[in-house]
Design an enzyme around this catalytic site. Sequence first.
Site, PDB file in Angstrom:
ATOM      1  N   HIS A 148      -3.152  48.621 -23.032  1.00 58.21           N
ATOM      2  CA  HIS A 148      -3.781  47.512 -22.109  1.00 58.21           C
ATOM      3  C   HIS A 148      -4.942  48.340 -21.367  1.00 58.21           C
ATOM      4  CE1 HIS A 148      -4.600  43.906 -19.793  1.00 58.21           C
ATOM      5  NE2 HIS A 148      -4.600  44.604 -18.636  1.00 58.21           N
ATOM      6  N   SER A 149      -6.318  47.814 -21.079  1.00 58.92           N
ATOM      7  CA  SER A 149      -7.212  48.149 -20.409  1.00 58.92           C
ATOM      8  C   SER A 149      -7.549  49.730 -20.746  1.00 58.92           C
ATOM      9  CB  SER A 149      -6.866  48.231 -19.043  1.00 58.92           C
ATOM     10  OG  SER A 149      -7.981  48.200 -18.210  1.00 58.92           O
ATOM     11  N   MET A 150      -7.475  50.656 -19.996  1.00 52.58           N
ATOM     12  CA  MET A 150      -7.582  52.169 -20.466  1.00 52.58           C
ATOM     13  C   MET A 150      -6.484  52.623 -21.593  1.00 52.58           C
ATOM     14  SD  MET A 150      -6.916  55.722 -18.363  1.00 52.58           S
ATOM     15  CE  MET A 150      -5.476  55.979 -18.869  1.00 52.58           C
ATOM     16  N   SER A 167      -5.366  45.359 -25.621  1.00 51.37           N
ATOM     17  CA  SER A 167      -5.461  44.129 -24.704  1.00 51.37           C
ATOM     18  C   SER A 167      -6.342  44.490 -23.502  1.00 51.37           C
ATOM     19  CB  SER A 167      -4.145  44.153 -24.102  1.00 51.37           C
ATOM     20  OG  SER A 167      -3.954  43.283 -22.970  1.00 51.37           O
TER      21      SER A 167
END
Length: 254
Positions: free
Chosen positions: A95-97, A123
């Site tokens: 998720h994200s990074m 994500s």
Amino acid sequence: MTRTAVSSSLWTRQFHPRPEAPVRLFCFPHAGGSASFFHPLSAALADRMDVTCLQYPGRQDRLHEPCVDDMTELADRVLAEIEPSLDRPVLLFGHSMGATLAFEVALRMEYDLGIMPRTAFFSGRRAPSTPRRADAVDLADDEALLREIRGLSGTDARLLDDEDLRHMILPAIRGDYRAVQNYRLSERSTLRCPVQVLTGDSDPKTTLDEAKAWEQHTTGPSTVRVFRGDHFFLTKHQPDIIRLIAEAAEPDRI
């Protein structure tokens, strides 16, 4: 080559270990995040797969270790930690990074080890080929960094409001953001594995077009799923996301 189950190391957390499970899932947290972010997901999937959550240096029980603020080094070190466990089908969820890091780890799995993930879930992150230079945060300015984190609503406000706790968590957030801002896509930018992209319809960090651009980074099937919500939409849609992961782990999805 015979591989053993994931070892207990500083880099990995298994809240509900299932070493005999037929599939392994590796979870990669967001910037400033920790392995415990995925504890609910691990609990929900414990009866179906062996879930391992990554714990980056510089936070929680690794607080006194220096952060790894280079995405290439971070991916290399993560792969070295999880390689012994790549003895069965593997799913990656970032998720994200963590999505960028999962992508880089997946590339190393395929190019360097000849191991293709069954599915990679990316994500809350735009495709690596769609950088936004305007999104750079002044990492030397605590207040600028705090405004950024508050705007994403992914960190408990009580941690940010408490001065002592704030000083404890800011170095990890700053190091992770530096890794993200300095990240550059290499020539090895295309996977073969199936990719599922998850995005929020009001995520300030990712537009639908930027999410769809992930399809350029795999020769396998690519799917984009849009959820109502902002950057941390997944916390409100866990049942749906758990279902998607469980479906991707089914034998006929190989």
